[in-house]
Design a protein around this motif. Sequence first.
Motif, mmCIF file in Angstrom:
data_model
loop_
_atom_site.group_PDB
_atom_site.id
_atom_site.type_symbol
_atom_site.label_atom_id
_atom_site.label_comp_id
_atom_site.label_asym_id
_atom_site.label_seq_id
_atom_site.Cartn_x
_atom_site.Cartn_y
_atom_site.Cartn_z
ATOM 1 N N ALA A 1 7.316 -9.756 -43.639
ATOM 2 C CA ALA A 1 6.745 -8.561 -44.261
ATOM 3 C C ALA A 1 6.697 -7.398 -43.278
ATOM 4 O O ALA A 1 7.003 -6.252 -43.642
ATOM 5 C CB ALA A 1 5.344 -8.868 -44.785
ATOM 6 N N LEU A 2 6.325 -7.668 -42.040
ATOM 7 C CA LEU A 2 6.245 -6.605 -41.036
ATOM 8 C C LEU A 2 7.623 -6.038 -40.736
ATOM 9 O O LEU A 2 7.798 -4.815 -40.658
ATOM 10 C CB LEU A 2 5.604 -7.141 -39.756
ATOM 11 N N ILE A 3 8.605 -6.897 -40.580
ATOM 12 C CA ILE A 3 9.966 -6.435 -40.318
ATOM 13 C C ILE A 3 10.466 -5.584 -41.473
ATOM 14 O O ILE A 3 11.031 -4.501 -41.277
ATOM 15 C CB ILE A 3 10.904 -7.635 -40.071
ATOM 16 N N ASP A 4 10.274 -6.046 -42.692
ATOM 17 C CA ASP A 4 10.719 -5.312 -43.879
ATOM 18 C C ASP A 4 10.042 -3.942 -43.952
ATOM 19 O O ASP A 4 10.692 -2.920 -44.192
ATOM 20 C CB ASP A 4 10.399 -6.132 -45.125
ATOM 21 N N ALA A 5 8.719 -3.910 -43.745
ATOM 22 C CA ALA A 5 7.977 -2.664 -43.888
ATOM 23 C C ALA A 5 8.460 -1.601 -42.907
ATOM 24 O O ALA A 5 8.630 -0.436 -43.272
ATOM 25 C CB ALA A 5 6.483 -2.923 -43.689
ATOM 26 N N VAL A 6 8.693 -1.994 -41.668
ATOM 27 C CA VAL A 6 9.104 -1.026 -40.650
ATOM 28 C C VAL A 6 10.560 -0.609 -40.846
ATOM 29 O O VAL A 6 10.893 0.577 -40.757
ATOM 30 C CB VAL A 6 8.886 -1.594 -39.235
ATOM 31 N N LEU A 7 11.433 -1.570 -41.128
ATOM 32 C CA LEU A 7 12.843 -1.227 -41.317
ATOM 33 C C LEU A 7 13.060 -0.360 -42.550
ATOM 34 O O LEU A 7 14.056 0.366 -42.635
ATOM 35 C CB LEU A 7 13.692 -2.494 -41.421
ATOM 36 N N SER A 8 12.132 -0.408 -43.513
ATOM 37 C CA SER A 8 12.282 0.366 -44.748
ATOM 38 C C SER A 8 12.006 1.851 -44.564
ATOM 39 O O SER A 8 12.287 2.648 -45.467
ATOM 40 C CB SER A 8 11.349 -0.195 -45.832
ATOM 41 N N ILE A 9 11.467 2.245 -43.420
ATOM 42 C CA ILE A 9 11.153 3.657 -43.187
ATOM 43 C C ILE A 9 12.439 4.478 -43.212
ATOM 44 O O ILE A 9 13.361 4.239 -42.438
ATOM 45 C CB ILE A 9 10.443 3.842 -41.826
ATOM 46 N N ARG A 10 12.508 5.421 -44.153
ATOM 47 C CA ARG A 10 13.659 6.315 -44.279
ATOM 48 C C ARG A 10 14.983 5.555 -44.275
ATOM 49 O O ARG A 10 15.936 5.925 -43.594
ATOM 50 C CB ARG A 10 13.659 7.367 -43.159
ATOM 51 N N ALA A 11 15.035 4.470 -45.042
ATOM 52 C CA ALA A 11 16.241 3.642 -45.050
ATOM 53 C C ALA A 11 16.590 3.223 -46.469
ATOM 54 O O ALA A 11 15.728 3.162 -47.348
ATOM 55 C CB ALA A 11 16.038 2.413 -44.183
ATOM 56 N N ARG A 12 17.868 2.924 -46.678
ATOM 57 C CA ARG A 12 18.326 2.316 -47.918
ATOM 58 C C ARG A 12 17.937 0.850 -47.892
ATOM 59 O O ARG A 12 18.229 0.138 -46.937
ATOM 60 C CB ARG A 12 19.844 2.442 -48.049
ATOM 61 N N TYR A 13 17.304 0.391 -48.964
ATOM 62 C CA TYR A 13 16.782 -0.974 -48.953
ATOM 63 C C TYR A 13 17.895 -2.008 -49.019
ATOM 64 O O TYR A 13 17.845 -3.038 -48.359
ATOM 65 C CB TYR A 13 15.803 -1.166 -50.110
ATOM 66 N N GLY A 14 18.924 -1.751 -49.817
ATOM 67 C CA GLY A 14 20.044 -2.671 -49.907
ATOM 68 C C GLY A 14 19.779 -3.841 -50.835
ATOM 69 O O GLY A 14 18.749 -3.926 -51.503
ATOM 70 N N LYS A 15 20.741 -4.767 -50.860
ATOM 71 C CA LYS A 15 20.636 -5.969 -51.679
ATOM 72 C C LYS A 15 20.350 -7.154 -50.769
ATOM 73 O O LYS A 15 20.075 -6.997 -49.589
ATOM 74 C CB LYS A 15 21.931 -6.158 -52.475
ATOM 75 N N ALA A 16 20.439 -8.367 -51.335
ATOM 76 C CA ALA A 16 20.078 -9.554 -50.577
ATOM 77 C C ALA A 16 20.916 -9.721 -49.315
ATOM 78 O O ALA A 16 20.445 -10.263 -48.309
ATOM 79 C CB ALA A 16 20.200 -10.792 -51.460
ATOM 80 N N ASP A 17 22.171 -9.268 -49.356
ATOM 81 C CA ASP A 17 23.055 -9.470 -48.217
ATOM 82 C C ASP A 17 23.370 -8.177 -47.478
ATOM 83 O O ASP A 17 24.296 -8.112 -46.680
ATOM 84 C CB ASP A 17 24.366 -10.127 -48.673
ATOM 85 N N THR A 18 22.595 -7.123 -47.741
ATOM 86 C CA THR A 18 22.799 -5.853 -47.052
ATOM 87 C C THR A 18 21.456 -5.223 -46.697
ATOM 88 O O THR A 18 20.410 -5.616 -47.214
ATOM 89 C CB THR A 18 23.595 -4.844 -47.922
ATOM 90 N N GLY A 19 21.488 -4.238 -45.826
ATOM 91 C CA GLY A 19 20.308 -3.437 -45.537
ATOM 92 C C GLY A 19 19.127 -4.216 -44.999
ATOM 93 O O GLY A 19 19.269 -5.160 -44.217
ATOM 94 N N VAL A 20 17.934 -3.822 -45.427
ATOM 95 C CA VAL A 20 16.691 -4.370 -44.896
ATOM 96 C C VAL A 20 16.572 -5.867 -45.170
ATOM 97 O O VAL A 20 16.206 -6.650 -44.277
ATOM 98 C CB VAL A 20 15.481 -3.624 -45.490
ATOM 99 N N ARG A 21 16.877 -6.262 -46.372
ATOM 100 C CA ARG A 21 16.716 -7.681 -46.724
ATOM 101 C C ARG A 21 17.634 -8.570 -45.892
ATOM 102 O O ARG A 21 17.260 -9.672 -45.488
ATOM 103 C CB ARG A 21 16.968 -7.875 -48.211
ATOM 104 N N ALA A 22 18.826 -8.098 -45.620
ATOM 105 C CA ALA A 22 19.746 -8.871 -44.789
ATOM 106 C C ALA A 22 19.219 -8.974 -43.361
ATOM 107 O O ALA A 22 19.364 -10.022 -42.703
ATOM 108 C CB ALA A 22 21.130 -8.229 -44.787
ATOM 109 N N ALA A 23 18.592 -7.913 -42.864
ATOM 110 C CA ALA A 23 18.017 -7.942 -41.515
ATOM 111 C C ALA A 23 16.892 -8.963 -41.432
ATOM 112 O O ALA A 23 16.770 -9.694 -40.436
ATOM 113 C CB ALA A 23 17.504 -6.553 -41.141
ATOM 114 N N VAL A 24 16.067 -9.037 -42.461
ATOM 115 C CA VAL A 24 14.987 -10.032 -42.487
ATOM 116 C C VAL A 24 15.578 -11.439 -42.456
ATOM 117 O O VAL A 24 15.085 -12.326 -41.738
ATOM 118 C CB VAL A 24 14.102 -9.841 -43.731
#
Length: 237
Positions: free
Chosen positions: A61-84
């Motif tokens: 949750a912490l990683i997602d919240a911070v990475l989401s700042i001014r960012a495209r959220y993406g899908k399961a295999d892209t963007g923030v969710r993929a980073a998590v």
Amino acid sequence: MYNYEGARRSAADEDPGDPMTDSATRDFDQDLKGLLAGMDSRVPKPFPERPGGYPDQVAAALIDAVLSIRARYGKADTGVRAAVTRYKDAVGDQTPNSLSRLADFDAVKLVEVLHNHQMTGAETKASAIVRAARNLSGIGVETAADTDPLDPRQKAVYVNVPGLGAVTWYYFTMLIGAHDVKPDIWVKRFVQLVLETPELDSDDYVRRLVNAAAAELEVDPRVLDHTIWLYMRSREA
């Protein structure tokens, strides 16, 4: 369920620096009626399902919240969710629920793990994540169960990290399970649009207003938050 009367009367969790000059003289009940009417004409029902968040996964949750700042959220295999997902794979834990482990992570290595070099404030988002994890674990917050959205001390050590603020604190706790709204730019713009009030920019007022609307509609505030986000993003597409 969010308590409507509490939303109207209580300012216990109001941000000290939140500008109230644009909302102190407003009629909350009238604004609530206007918001509900505006939603009825713009947002289709039933409301769409929201992403499930990370219950019992405080590190995710912490990683997602911070990475989401001014960012495209993406899908399961892209963007923030993929980073998590990359963090989960790196630590060998698909339900990471330890802030002390995240706090011990080298910030430079975390940049590589997350594949994210974005900045917030004057440092990388990865560095902000590690700092927030250290601050929270330093006052005894280890797991999702230890996180209290209404604890001013927890919120204070979080927003004390350069580049992090109250909006991401609300989002972080929502991802864990708090029934709340994050008054980000999309939610504020929606309220401004519906009420035809471009000068209304108080995070606290907008948050209380949307939470009260959720109570009136008898829906989880997080569902309303997500619905507004989808509507506003569709306007920008």
